[in-house]
Design a protein around this motif. Structure first.
Motif, PDB file in Angstrom:
ATOM      1  N   CYS A 133       0.849  -1.198   0.000  1.00 34.85           N
ATOM      2  CA  CYS A 133       0.000   0.000   0.000  1.00 34.85           C
ATOM      3  C   CYS A 133       0.886   1.252   0.000  1.00 34.85           C
ATOM      4  O   CYS A 133       0.675   2.195  -0.751  1.00 34.85           O
ATOM      5  N   TYR A 134       1.912   1.155   0.856  1.00 37.05           N
ATOM      6  CA  TYR A 134       2.842   2.274   1.006  1.00 37.05           C
ATOM      7  C   TYR A 134       3.592   2.522  -0.313  1.00 37.05           C
ATOM      8  O   TYR A 134       3.708   3.668  -0.777  1.00 37.05           O
ATOM      9  N   SER A 135       4.037   1.431  -0.981  1.00 36.17           N
ATOM     10  CA  SER A 135       4.758   1.588  -2.249  1.00 36.17           C
ATOM     11  C   SER A 135       3.833   2.118  -3.334  1.00 36.17           C
ATOM     12  O   SER A 135       4.239   2.974  -4.143  1.00 36.17           O
ATOM     13  N   ALA A 136       2.594   1.635  -3.377  1.00 31.73           N
ATOM     14  CA  ALA A 136       1.648   2.082  -4.400  1.00 31.73           C
ATOM     15  C   ALA A 136       1.386   3.576  -4.259  1.00 31.73           C
ATOM     16  O   ALA A 136       1.380   4.318  -5.255  1.00 31.73           O
ATOM     17  N   PHE A 189       2.910   7.139  10.280  1.00 25.88           N
ATOM     18  CA  PHE A 189       2.966   8.482   9.697  1.00 25.88           C
ATOM     19  C   PHE A 189       2.778   8.474   8.175  1.00 25.88           C
ATOM     20  O   PHE A 189       2.666   9.523   7.559  1.00 25.88           O
ATOM     21  N   TYR A 190       2.779   7.264   7.562  1.00 29.99           N
ATOM     22  CA  TYR A 190       2.585   7.200   6.113  1.00 29.99           C
ATOM     23  C   TYR A 190       1.155   7.504   5.725  1.00 29.99           C
ATOM     24  O   TYR A 190       0.844   7.688   4.557  1.00 29.99           O
ATOM     25  N   GLU A 191       0.284   7.579   6.707  1.00 27.87           N
ATOM     26  CA  GLU A 191      -1.102   7.956   6.465  1.00 27.87           C
ATOM     27  C   GLU A 191      -1.155   9.328   5.767  1.00 27.87           C
ATOM     28  O   GLU A 191      -2.037   9.565   4.938  1.00 27.87           O
ATOM     29  N   THR A 192      -0.198  10.207   6.075  1.00 27.20           N
ATOM     30  CA  THR A 192      -0.212  11.547   5.463  1.00 27.20           C
ATOM     31  C   THR A 192       0.019  11.450   3.950  1.00 27.20           C
ATOM     32  O   THR A 192      -0.541  12.242   3.189  1.00 27.20           O
TER      33      THR A 192
END
Lengths: 74, 264
Positions: B20-23, B51-54
């Motif tokens: 998800c983070y990479s996409a 914090f990757y939610e941002t």
């Protein structure tokens, strides 16, 4: 095994020998102690490292010596 | 981009954490280089945790389209001339969407490295249900294996982000230093021992030992205990059919004495 009659007439308190596995049932008994759950002193616990290592002799001997029951937990 | 491709199903039930983070990162990069590009991310659940939610919020703000699908109703990919056509039912519009793609990226899940099985058998360390290495205790010994002197970190343990891998690698290194910084190793007292007169050399204890502490002496045909490796679990004592194997502190006479004492 029949229980002698005089034992039934007086208030019968069985003497139970519990042979417990270090990794599960003994840990469970320890956890019960940590949670301050009390159990009657009729149970006398002997810890073994594995209930598989319990020799049949360990179960017969306490009964021959006057114990009422043997519990093997593991 | 299609998330959870071949992941989070009955075959591989776990989340691979990084996709998800990479996409989202790739989508933002595409939007940065070409703001007019249409980027669709088809997902089941977006998990850009911490914090990757941002970045996820930023991607939505910049117009990356997130369309949800379910395990039962997955997107269909068909060839459409030179390109690929993706069909998906949008649960909010309740209508079918057809996307003609220039580029389709599948976020396939992480799987355990090839050879993990063989490695786990060589070192006698356990794997979890997903095929990754299993730590001794999730909270109390998170980078240790059950056997002494073996540590794990990174993707060997489970799918995780690079920061998590680094943190875990630091932890594993420090755990190894606690062992290396000692001049002497203290081993347990209640190790197993073998009565060589009774041992038939059947080798059952060697198989039972999870720590590699039992070896069969080829010359004498008697099983031996490597005291330093023995963790005192008692498995070999239980497996021994001839009663040759005893554990210090739990020898037959000692247990019989305990039985006598508890019966008096």
């Amino acid at each position: 095994m029949s229980v002698p009659e005089q034992k039934i007439q007086s208030e019968f308190e069985p003497k139970i020998i519990a042979i417990l596995c270090n990794w599960c049932s003994y840990t469970g008994a320890d956890l019960a102690g940590t949670a301050r759950i009390q159990y009657p002193p009729n149970v006398r616990i002997i810890r073994v490292m594995c209930s598989g290592s319990v020799d049949p002799l360990y179960m017969i001997k306490p009964i021959l010596d006057g114990g009422d029951a043997v519990l093997v937990g593991g | 981009m299609i998330q959870c491709a071949g992941s989070r199903n009955s075959e591989r039930p776990y989340c691979s954490r990084i996709c998800c983070y990479s996409a989202v990162k790739n989508a933002l990069k595409i939007k940065e280089q070409n703001p007019g590009a249409n980027v669709f991310i088809l997902y089941r659940d977006v998990r850009t945790y911490g914090f990757y939610e941002t970045y996820y919020a930023e991607a939505r703000k910049k117009g990356v389209v997130f369309v949800r699908y379910t395990l039962e109703e997955q997107p269909k990919v068909e060839a459409n001339g030179e390109k690929l056509k993706v069909t998906i039912t949008d649960p909010i519009l309740k209508r079918e969407l057809q996307l003609d793609t220039d580029l389709l990226a599948l976020s396939t899940g992480i799987i355990p490295a090839a050879g993990t099985d063989a490695l786990s058998q060589t070192f006698k360390v356990s794997l979890n249900a997903d095929g990754y290495f299993l730590e001794a205790h999730m909270k109390l010994r998170p980078v240790d294996f059950a056997a002494d002197g073996l540590y794990l970190c990174g993707l060997a343990h489970s799918p995780k982000l690079i920061e998590e891998s680094i943190a875990q690698a630091n932890a594993a290194a420090v755990r190894a230093v606690t062992l290396l910084s000692k001049d002497k190793l203290e081993s347990l007292g209640n190790v197993a021992m073998v009565n060589p007169k009774w041992c038939k050399g059947c080798g059952l204890c060697v198989e039972a030992c999870a720590y590699g502490a039992r070896v069969l002496n080829e010359q004498t045909r008697v099983a031996e205990v490597l005291d330093v490796l023995c963790q005192g679990c008692g498995a070999c004592v239980a497996s021994c059919p001839s009663g040759a194997c005893q554990q210090k502190g739990f020898e037959k006479e000692q247990i019989l004495a305990m039985l006598d004492a508890s019966n008096s």
